[in-house]
Design a protein around this motif. Structure first.
Motif, PDB file in Angstrom:
ATOM      1  N   GLY A   1     105.226  16.940  14.703  1.00 28.52           N
ATOM      2  CA  GLY A   1     104.684  18.167  15.274  1.00 28.52           C
ATOM      3  C   GLY A   1     103.456  17.858  16.103  1.00 28.52           C
ATOM      4  N   ASP A   2     102.792  18.929  16.547  1.00 28.15           N
ATOM      5  CA  ASP A   2     101.653  18.786  17.454  1.00 28.15           C
ATOM      6  C   ASP A   2     100.322  18.628  16.731  1.00 28.15           C
ATOM      7  N   ALA A   3     100.272  18.942  15.463  1.00 26.53           N
ATOM      8  CA  ALA A   3      99.001  18.865  14.731  1.00 26.53           C
ATOM      9  C   ALA A   3      98.523  17.420  14.617  1.00 26.53           C
ATOM     10  N   VAL A   4      97.220  17.248  14.566  1.00 25.50           N
ATOM     11  CA  VAL A   4      96.641  15.902  14.475  1.00 25.50           C
ATOM     12  C   VAL A   4      95.657  15.781  13.320  1.00 25.50           C
ATOM     13  N   SER A   5      95.719  16.693  12.357  1.00 26.08           N
ATOM     14  CA  SER A   5      94.836  16.608  11.190  1.00 26.08           C
ATOM     15  C   SER A   5      95.458  17.367  10.029  1.00 26.08           C
ATOM     16  N   ALA A   6      94.963  17.087   8.833  1.00 26.81           N
ATOM     17  CA  ALA A   6      95.471  17.745   7.635  1.00 26.81           C
ATOM     18  C   ALA A   6      94.439  17.650   6.526  1.00 26.81           C
ATOM     19  N   GLN A   7      94.562  18.569   5.570  1.00 29.61           N
ATOM     20  CA  GLN A   7      93.731  18.559   4.375  1.00 29.61           C
ATOM     21  C   GLN A   7      94.534  17.905   3.250  1.00 29.61           C
ATOM     22  N   PHE A   8      93.969  16.852   2.633  1.00 23.03           N
ATOM     23  CA  PHE A   8      94.602  16.154   1.521  1.00 23.03           C
ATOM     24  C   PHE A   8      93.811  16.473   0.250  1.00 23.03           C
TER      25      PHE A   8
ATOM     26  N   ILE B   1      88.839   7.975  -6.316  1.00 20.10           N
ATOM     27  CA  ILE B   1      89.218   8.122  -7.726  1.00 20.10           C
ATOM     28  C   ILE B   1      88.766   9.500  -8.201  1.00 20.10           C
ATOM     29  N   GLY B   2      89.687  10.231  -8.809  1.00 12.46           N
ATOM     30  CA  GLY B   2      89.350  11.554  -9.310  1.00 12.46           C
ATOM     31  C   GLY B   2      89.725  12.650  -8.319  1.00 12.46           C
ATOM     32  N   ASP B   3      89.238  13.863  -8.591  1.00 13.92           N
ATOM     33  CA  ASP B   3      89.536  15.013  -7.748  1.00 13.92           C
ATOM     34  C   ASP B   3      89.012  14.785  -6.333  1.00 13.92           C
ATOM     35  N   ALA B   4      89.774  15.266  -5.361  1.00 11.68           N
ATOM     36  CA  ALA B   4      89.375  15.073  -3.968  1.00 11.68           C
ATOM     37  C   ALA B   4      89.945  16.170  -3.103  1.00 11.68           C
ATOM     38  N   ASP B   5      89.184  16.555  -2.077  1.00  7.52           N
ATOM     39  CA  ASP B   5      89.621  17.455  -1.014  1.00  7.52           C
ATOM     40  C   ASP B   5      89.038  16.893   0.277  1.00  7.52           C
ATOM     41  N   GLN B   6      89.898  16.214   1.037  1.00  9.19           N
ATOM     42  CA  GLN B   6      89.412  15.563   2.250  1.00  9.19           C
ATOM     43  C   GLN B   6      90.333  15.874   3.417  1.00  9.19           C
ATOM     44  N   ARG B   7      89.704  16.077   4.570  1.00 11.20           N
ATOM     45  CA  ARG B   7      90.462  16.286   5.803  1.00 11.20           C
ATOM     46  C   ARG B   7      90.369  15.009   6.636  1.00 11.20           C
ATOM     47  N   THR B   8      91.494  14.600   7.180  1.00 13.44           N
ATOM     48  CA  THR B   8      91.522  13.421   8.048  1.00 13.44           C
ATOM     49  C   THR B   8      92.435  13.697   9.231  1.00 13.44           C
ATOM     50  N   SER B   9      92.307  12.870  10.262  1.00 13.22           N
ATOM     51  CA  SER B   9      93.061  13.117  11.494  1.00 13.22           C
ATOM     52  C   SER B   9      93.754  11.843  11.956  1.00 13.22           C
TER      53      SER B   9
ATOM     54  N   ILE C   1      99.400  18.142   0.730  1.00  8.30           N
ATOM     55  CA  ILE C   1      99.060  17.912   2.133  1.00  8.30           C
ATOM     56  C   ILE C   1      99.204  19.248   2.846  1.00  8.30           C
ATOM     57  N   ASP C   2      98.141  19.697   3.492  1.00  6.36           N
ATOM     58  CA  ASP C   2      98.158  20.956   4.226  1.00  6.36           C
ATOM     59  C   ASP C   2      97.874  20.635   5.696  1.00  6.36           C
ATOM     60  N   ILE C   3      98.934  20.613   6.511  1.00  9.88           N
ATOM     61  CA  ILE C   3      98.802  20.274   7.922  1.00  9.88           C
ATOM     62  C   ILE C   3      98.047  21.384   8.651  1.00  9.88           C
ATOM     63  N   ASP C   4      97.098  21.006   9.494  1.00 11.07           N
ATOM     64  CA  ASP C   4      96.319  21.980  10.265  1.00 11.07           C
ATOM     65  C   ASP C   4      97.109  22.401  11.495  1.00 11.07           C
ATOM     66  N   GLU C   5      98.190  23.129  11.274  1.00  7.02           N
ATOM     67  CA  GLU C   5      99.007  23.585  12.386  1.00  7.02           C
ATOM     68  C   GLU C   5      98.332  24.754  13.098  1.00  7.02           C
TER      69      GLU C   5
END
Length: 299
Positions: free
Chosen positions: A202-209, A240-248, A271-275
């Motif tokens: 798809g066209d998105a280039v980032s997501a929340q993991f 290690i452990g709980d995490a909420d990170q966005r990467t591109s 994985i939540d794609i930033d569509e």
């Protein structure tokens, strides 16, 4: 007994002792010569074996199998490859069709993998550029993706000792609605895999993991239309452990995610794609209490 008899006996004893000494000396000489011959033969055998297993010894002391004019070519036994040291695996483009491959270590300690760039295929060793780094595996059971280019795959194996691994087309789940999630219990059972491979087109280039659980969480991103050692192939998250990170990632036709969690830890991830959508859906909070399955369709 007369004095004459006594003199003869002493002379005989001296002769026997002299004979015994010479026998011992000659025996020692023979054994020494035999040991030298045995050592020379064994040394020659070891040197021959070393030459047979050697690829090329460069001036800096390192050995690179792709520098050999006629490198060793490893053949598979089904999906399993085994061998010693460095060499080459060839897979024609008609066979791999640019499908992703899963490379999993069975035995060994450290193996690095490289791929010949498409423009170097068929070139002599002296005219080839340094191959592109694909991946490395460090321990038994470790699994990584290999993404072939639109050309024959020449996969170089670089190792210092014996090894065994499997190379087969990977099970990849396609993310079709911009969201994927999964959970597992840390049983460590062989049928409870701690790694999942997913692809997004798809066209998105980032997501929340996101990750919930006490163990490790590793996300590796690979791009199909980039060279194997391009910057778009990298370990994006390693916590290690709980995490909420966005990467591109760079814009691409297909981006692959490899999600790894701990062997013996309960884990849940998403994985939540930033569509680009004005009515982005909402999702339930991530938890490890209720196992879920990936919300997407297999490739």
């Amino acid at each position: 007994m007369s004095m004459t008899d006594l003199s003869v006996s002493r002379t005989a004893r001296r002769g026997i002792r002299t004979f015994s000494v010479w026998v011992w000396v000659w025996g020692a000489v023979v054994l020494f010569i035999g040991a030298l011959n045995t050592y020379a033969v064994e040394e020659e055998v070891l040197e021959n074996e070393a030459v047979e297993n050697e690829a090329v010894e460069l001036t800096d002391g390192f050995t690179y199998p792709w520098e050999a004019a006629e490198p060793r070519v490893f053949e598979s036994d089904g999906t399993t490859y085994s061998g010693w040291g460095g060499g080459l695996i060839r897979i024609p483009v008609e066979e791999h069709d640019q499908d992703p491959y899963a490379l999993t270590m069975v035995a060994g300690s450290y193996i690095s993998f490289y791929a010949t760039d498409a423009e170097d295929l068929g070139q002599p060793a002296t005219d080839r550029s340094f191959p592109s780094s694909v991946t490395s595996i460090y321990r038994e059971g470790e699994e990584n993706l290999v993404l072939p280019q639109d050309a024959d795959l020449e996969l170089w194996v670089d190792a210092d000792g014996p090894w065994e691994f499997t190379l087969q087309k990977a099970e990849v789940t396609e993310i079709t609605n911009g969201f994927a999630t999964s959970s597992r219990t840390g049983t460590g059972a062989s049928n409870d895999k701690n790694i999942r491979h997913l692809v997004y087109r798809g066209d998105a280039v980032s997501a929340q993991f996101s990750h919930r659980g006490p163990g490790p969480f590793l996300v590796t991103i690979k791009s199909l239309d980039s060279s194997p050692d391009d910057s778009s192939s990298y370990s994006a998250i390693n916590v290690i452990g709980d995490a909420d990170q966005r990467t591109s990632w760079d814009p691409t036709a297909a981006v692959y995610f490899s999600i790894k969690t701990g062997d013996f830890y309960d884990a849940a991830w998403s994985i939540d794609i930033d569509e680009l959508a004005t009515d982005a859906p909402t999702h339930a909070p991530l938890t490890t209490t209720a196992p879920t399955t990936t919300e997407s369709t297999p490739r």
